[in-house]
Design an enzyme around this catalytic site. Structure first.
Site, PDB file in Angstrom:
ATOM      1  CD  GLU A 103      -3.119   1.659   3.620  1.00  0.00           C
ATOM      2  OE1 GLU A 103      -1.895   1.154   2.689  1.00  0.00           O
ATOM      3  OE2 GLU A 103      -4.202   1.565   3.036  1.00  0.00           O
TER       4      GLU A 103
ATOM      5  CE  LYS B 275      -3.250  13.363   4.029  1.00  0.00           C
ATOM      6  NZ  LYS B 275      -3.835  13.483   2.899  1.00  0.00           N
TER       7      LYS B 275
ATOM      8  CG  ASP C 257      -7.235  10.671   4.371  1.00  0.00           C
ATOM      9  OD1 ASP C 257      -7.997  11.301   5.113  1.00  0.00           O
ATOM     10  OD2 ASP C 257      -6.486  11.290   3.179  1.00  0.00           O
TER      11      ASP C 257
ATOM     12  N   GLY D 231      -0.559   1.035  -2.875  1.00  0.00           N
ATOM     13  CA  GLY D 231       1.075   2.046  -2.187  1.00  0.00           C
ATOM     14  C   GLY D 231       1.815   2.465  -1.171  1.00  0.00           C
TER      15      GLY D 231
ATOM     16  NE  ARG E 243       0.976   3.473  -7.642  1.00  0.00           N
ATOM     17  CZ  ARG E 243      -0.172   3.757  -6.338  1.00  0.00           C
ATOM     18  NH1 ARG E 243       0.245   3.502  -5.479  1.00  0.00           N
ATOM     19  NH2 ARG E 243      -1.402   3.084  -6.663  1.00  0.00           N
TER      20      ARG E 243
END
Length: 179
Positions: A98, A130, A102, A43, A164
């Site tokens: 990163e 988040k 979350d 990611g 992505r």
């Protein structure tokens, strides 16, 4: 792919501007040092690439593939290391890059692991944060954007390995991930 997004949350221009600001702050902190930047696959790859190109300090690069999600949209609660770093972190300044924080599970466990391995320092850089979903005590040292609890894709973030390559961060339509 674009039609699967409910809306664009962060444009290319917003991403570009904020990443440049964060890179400047990292340059200041690590001036005169040679930190190890660890990109968390898959990611973070787009964010990681853009971030390191904006740094003026020398950095060594490595990658880890860790997961607590598998193929779903909800954390499994177990950290799996699928690809470990190749470098020794003992005594090194480590910058973990990163895509999104979350619950904080992955990064809390990863930071502890790197500290156990003797890292001199561990800084967390995240594209998206988040805070409202946080279950573990982890605060990023550098955060590009705080976001609400929405399912986002693009700019490296995926849903089942799709989206992505979107050049922006978009909110995925609920019917896509709720079947």
């Amino acid at each position: 792919m674009h039609q699967d997004c409910e809306r664009i949350l962060l444009t290319e221009e917003q991403l570009d501007g904020r990443i440049t600001e964060v890179a400047r702050a990292i340059d200041e902190r690590y001036r005169g040092k040679f930190p190890l930047a660890i990109g968390i696959l898959k990611g973070s790859i787009v964010f990681f690439s853009d971030l390191i190109r904006r740094l003026s300090i020398p950095v060594e690069l490595d990658f880890m593939a860790v997961s607590s999600y598998g193929n779903g949209a909800v954390s499994s609660g177990k950290l799996r290391i699928k690809k470990d770093i190749d470098r020794d972190v003992a005594g090194r300044d480590v910058i973990v890059v990163e895509d999104i924080i979350d619950s904080g599970f992955t990064l809390a466990n990863l930071k502890a692991l790197l500290s156990e391995r003797g890292a001199g320092s561990v800084a967390i850089v995240t594209l998206l944060n988040k805070k409202g979903r946080r279950e573990y005590d982890i605060v990023p040292d550098y955060n590009c954007f705080d976001i609400e609890n929405e399912f986002v894709v693009g700019y490296g973030l995926d849903y089942n390995e799709r989206y992505r390559n979107l050049p922006y961060i978009g909110v995925l339509k609920r019917e896509i991930y709720n079947g």
